[in-house]
Design a protein around this motif. Structure first.
Motif: not given
Length: 514
Positions: A433-438, A506-511, A428-430, A471-483
């Motif tokens: 936070v790193n790739n898509l945010t950059g 850090v704040p989750n940009p997907l949310v 998720v970081y890579c 992928l349950p982790a992806a569903e959790t990811l888009i609901a998480a307040a932070t990453v």
């Protein structure tokens, strides 16, 4: 202060400032009345010091509140401020890192001066590989080269100076050679005497190690021979220790291009870039699994396989060479590969310079990068370090992304069914936070009005992957307040192992931007 010095101060200050703001600060009100347009105030949590920075294209031009007025801060002042904050946070000092931050700024100045005299390559891909003058935008000293000697001894090997140079060629006696996997490509780089195998070495590494007792003994005993240098030049790539070996007309008789990854006794960002024995074994165990996973994913995404290594018995970590696939056999016809990290700094020929509507470009980028990474994880248990420096994005003649290529088996992991938490956190970081945010930030700087539309498109792609992959982790990811975000300043300050860094939320940009 000359032009190079001023530019070096700004370039070296930006990533350190980013670290402080991300890892150690909270927003604060303006202490001197009304807020100033285009500037934001931050309070460092541990020391309480107030920093004001210019907003917009990027946080810059920091000022420190003295109690009565704002005082401009240069790089040296920012280093001291960071040291004070980290001492307050951790209760410990790190004189070496403070010195590394200072040295990193001097190296940036040397790189700028040398780069101004260098001739850029014709290859658009290579210009992108050699574009990272500032480097990692969230690291306290991304350009430091601790242990590498004075800049004059290694500037010719630097990607930032458009480095191209012949490789040193050694002969390793057959009874002292260690081979694993497919190393046949190494034997095409020159000729070794009977009873010896050819071993290319990065000339910087040879300069740094040739006078060590173990290396001198290997030459004295005939286990190693110095055979000379290649008649052609290798090219420095962004990782410094990995070089590109051309094919075609530049290397007669070659079947194609390839990459070679070497050890370097130099600290670059978080680690001394020595390839450890366990890393060699890991690459050869993991690479076939990663190659199989990307061979099975839907779409044109590709993995640059690290198919074998050769080294010297007794000097396994000093002179190893990993053979990595080149681009020729993986790129779609008519496509041009570009280092994704270069899109965040810009370079001559940057396809973003031609973009008039960022949303179709961003959608194409997302479709190239996100689905194969999540599919490899969900269906094959493979987590790749898909940060910007390990991601190549291929664009068509119109500049639109058409394919992603990923590299570096060192950071790839084959994950057992349980537990997966640490691997998912790193992924998720890579990816986010790193790739898509950059890339999103690079687009936002050019098209501020499109900022609000970028992350909803990314969220849709992750949701689509979740639906298709289960992928349950992806569903959790888009609901998480932070990453989770890698805290490079804190990790380096406490000397955390490079493979086990500290993370901060850090704040989750997907949310936040959905």
């Amino acid at each position: 202060m000359n032009t190079f010095a001023r530019e070096a101060d700004a370039l070296a200050m930006a990533p350190l400032l980013n670290c402080l703001l991300r890892e150690a600060s909270v927003p604060a009100p303006e202490p001197a009345g009304e807020p100033e347009a285009g500037r934001a105030v931050h309070r460092l949590r541990a020391t309480g010091r107030l920093l004001r920075v210019r907003t917009g294209r990027a946080s810059a031009a920091p000022e420190l509140w003295t109690g009565t007025a704002w005082q401009p801060v240069r790089h040296s002042g920012l280093v001291e401020l960071a040291a004070q904050e980290m001492r307050a946070v951790t209760g410990r000092s790190n004189v070496a890192l403070a010195a590394e931050m200072t040295a990193g700024r001097e190296i940036v100045e040397a790189l700028l001066a040398a780069r101004s005299r260098a001739v850029p390559p014709e290859s658009l891909w290579l210009r992108s590989e050699q574009a990272l003058v500032m480097g990692h935008p969230f690291h306290p000293a991304p350009k430091a080269r601790s242990g590498g000697g004075p800049p004059g001894s290694w500037l010719r090997y630097a990607p930032e100076t458009h480095g191209r140079f012949p490789l040193a060629l050694l002969g390793v006696r057959e009874d002292a050679a260690v081979d694993d996997g497919d190393t046949s490509a190494l034997d095409t780089l020159g000729r070794a005497p009977d009873g010896y195998r050819l071993l290319p070495v990065h000339p910087w590494q040879l300069d740094l190690t040739r006078h060590r007792p173990a290396v001198r003994a290997a030459f004295a005993e005939g286990r190693l021979l110095l055979l000379g240098h290649t008649p052609w030049d290798a090219r420095a790539t962004a990782s410094v220790r990995t070089v590109h070996v051309p094919g075609g007309d530049e290397r007669p008789g070659a079947t194609g291009d390839l990459f070679l990854k070497f050890s370097l006794e130099v600290q670059i960002t978080n680690d001394v870039r020595r390839i450890r024995r366990h890393e060699l074994r890991h690459a050869l165990r993991t690479d076939p699994l990663v190659s199989a996973a990307f061979g099975a994913v839907d779409g044109p995404a590709a993995w640059l396989s690290e198919r074998g290594y050769r080294t010297v018995r007794g000097l396994e970590e000093t002179f190893p060479v990993l053979v990595r696939d080149g681009l020729d056999d993986h790129l779609l016809p008519g496509a041009t590969a570009l280092l994704a990290a270069a899109l965040t700094e810009g370079f001559d020929g940057d396809p973003l310079d031609r973009v008039t509507d960022p949303l179709p470009w961003w959608s194409a980028y997302l479709d190239c990068v996100v689905p194969p990474v999540l599919e490899a994880y969900a269906r094959h248990g493979i987590a790749v370090e898909c940060h910007l420096q390990n991601t190549l994005i291929a664009v068509g003649p119109d500049g639109l992304p058409v394919q992603a290529l990923f590299r570096d088996a060192e950071g790839a992991r084959a994950i057992p069914p349980t537990p997966r938490e640490a691997a998912w956190e790193r992924l998720v970081y890579c990816l986010v936070v790193n790739n898509l945010t950059g890339i999103a930030d690079a687009l936002t700087r050019r098209f501020p009005g499109a900022a609000a539309a970028l992350w909803p498109l990314a969220r849709q792609v992750v949701q689509r992957c979740d639906k298709e992959l289960g992928l349950p982790a992806a569903e959790t990811l888009i609901a998480a307040a932070t990453v989770p975000c890698k805290a490079n300043l804190l990790s380096r300050w406490i000397d955390a192992d490079g493979t086990e860094p500290h993370y901060v939320p850090v704040p989750n940009p997907l949310v936040v931007h959905s």
